[in-house]
Design an enzyme around this catalytic site. Structure first.
Site, mmCIF file in Angstrom:
data_model
loop_
_atom_site.group_PDB
_atom_site.id
_atom_site.type_symbol
_atom_site.label_atom_id
_atom_site.label_comp_id
_atom_site.label_asym_id
_atom_site.label_seq_id
_atom_site.Cartn_x
_atom_site.Cartn_y
_atom_site.Cartn_z
ATOM 1 N N SER A 139 -1.199 -4.843 -0.075
ATOM 2 C CA SER A 139 -2.000 -6.056 -0.157
ATOM 3 C C SER A 139 -3.302 -5.791 0.580
ATOM 4 O O SER A 139 -3.417 -4.822 1.335
ATOM 5 C CB SER A 139 -1.243 -7.217 0.509
ATOM 6 O OG SER A 139 -2.087 -8.316 0.795
ATOM 7 N N TYR A 152 4.117 -11.166 7.018
ATOM 8 C CA TYR A 152 3.739 -10.626 5.713
ATOM 9 C C TYR A 152 2.734 -9.482 5.892
ATOM 10 O O TYR A 152 2.907 -8.393 5.332
ATOM 11 C CB TYR A 152 3.151 -11.733 4.844
ATOM 12 C CG TYR A 152 2.639 -11.275 3.492
ATOM 13 C CD1 TYR A 152 3.508 -11.137 2.412
ATOM 14 C CD2 TYR A 152 1.290 -10.990 3.305
ATOM 15 C CE1 TYR A 152 3.044 -10.720 1.177
ATOM 16 C CE2 TYR A 152 0.816 -10.577 2.070
ATOM 17 C CZ TYR A 152 1.694 -10.441 1.013
ATOM 18 O OH TYR A 152 1.228 -10.016 -0.219
#
Length: 248
Positions: A139, A152
């Site tokens: 990401s 995350y």
């Protein structure tokens, strides 16, 4: 550039929706056979109906036995595995203080352990095939932080380092590993974290990301490139598809 994947078999996790689904379709469109995995049986059933080149298997990537069985099933069905695309992911928003142990474990189990298991069990299959490509979904949060997604972000940073380690360890076996790092993508999982104004307004999207939000298909096209021979000298790197977010 003309990507050809005829005769190649890929495994895609998180395949029933979003970026995983788009990636399966893109791989098939370039001639690959795909073993599509997810916990969503209904989604897998719909996907299997789309193409004879797709086989499906229920798989919880946080369960090592499930992932091991997935790779075994792909080899048994197609004869060899040439690419492993670890797309399955999980996103929950909370501050560090408000993150519960249950949330922590779930995010780590899917985003980090799931990718680790995918690499661990796919590498021997790729070795048997004479080499291949691993694409791990990181990401923008593999390299930059945002509020309220600390765990995350930590898992996505770990995925990038895991990818680099795999690339170094298995280059001798002609196995490449790259980390695909999307920005804001229009998927059901991500869209719920954007407000309605941003989703409805192209101008607002461009304020968030200079090129606006990204479609799953736009990420999938890069994943296909990373599987193909056109990227044969790329390994151990992060490939950012973020519409300019990290340039701001």
């Amino acid at each position: 550039m003309s990507i050809r994947l005829q005769g190649k078999t890929a495994i895609v996790t998180g395949a029933a929706s979003g970026q995983g689904l788009a990636t399966v379709r893109a791989l098939v469109s370039h001639g690959a056979q795909v073993m599509a995995a997810d916990i969503d049986d209904d989604g897998l059933s719909r996907l299997q109906e789309e193409s004879a080149a797709v086989a499906t298997q229920t798989c919880d990537v946080s369960n090592s036995a499930d992932v091991e069985a997935l790779v075994e099933a792909a080899e048994a069905r197609f004869g060899a595995v040439h690419a492993m695309l670890n797309c399955a992911g999980y996103l929950r928003a909370a501050s560090v203080v408000d993150t519960t142990e249950e949330m922590l474990n779930r995010i780590v189990d899917i985003n980090l352990k799931g990718v680790f298991y995918g690499c661990k069990y796919a590498i021997p299959a790729l070795q048997r095939a004479g080499g291949g490509s691993i694409v791990n979904w990181g990401s923008i949060n593999s390299t930059v932080a945002e509020p309220d997604i600390s765990v995350y972000s930590a898992t996505k940073g770990a995925v990038l380092m895991l990818t680099k380690s795999v690339a170094i360890e298995y280059a001798k076996d002609n196995i490449r590993a790259n980390c695909l790092c999307p920005g804001g993508v229009k998927t059901p999982m991500v869209e719920k974290f954007f407000d309605d104004e941003l989703l409805a307004s192209e101008e607002a999207q461009r304020q968030y990301q200079p090129l606006g939000l990204i479609s799953p298909e736009e990420v999938a096209s890069v994943a296909v490139f990373l599987v193909s021979e056109d990227s044969r000298k790329m390994t151990g790197t992060s490939v950012v598809v973020d519409g300019g977010y990290t340039a701001l």
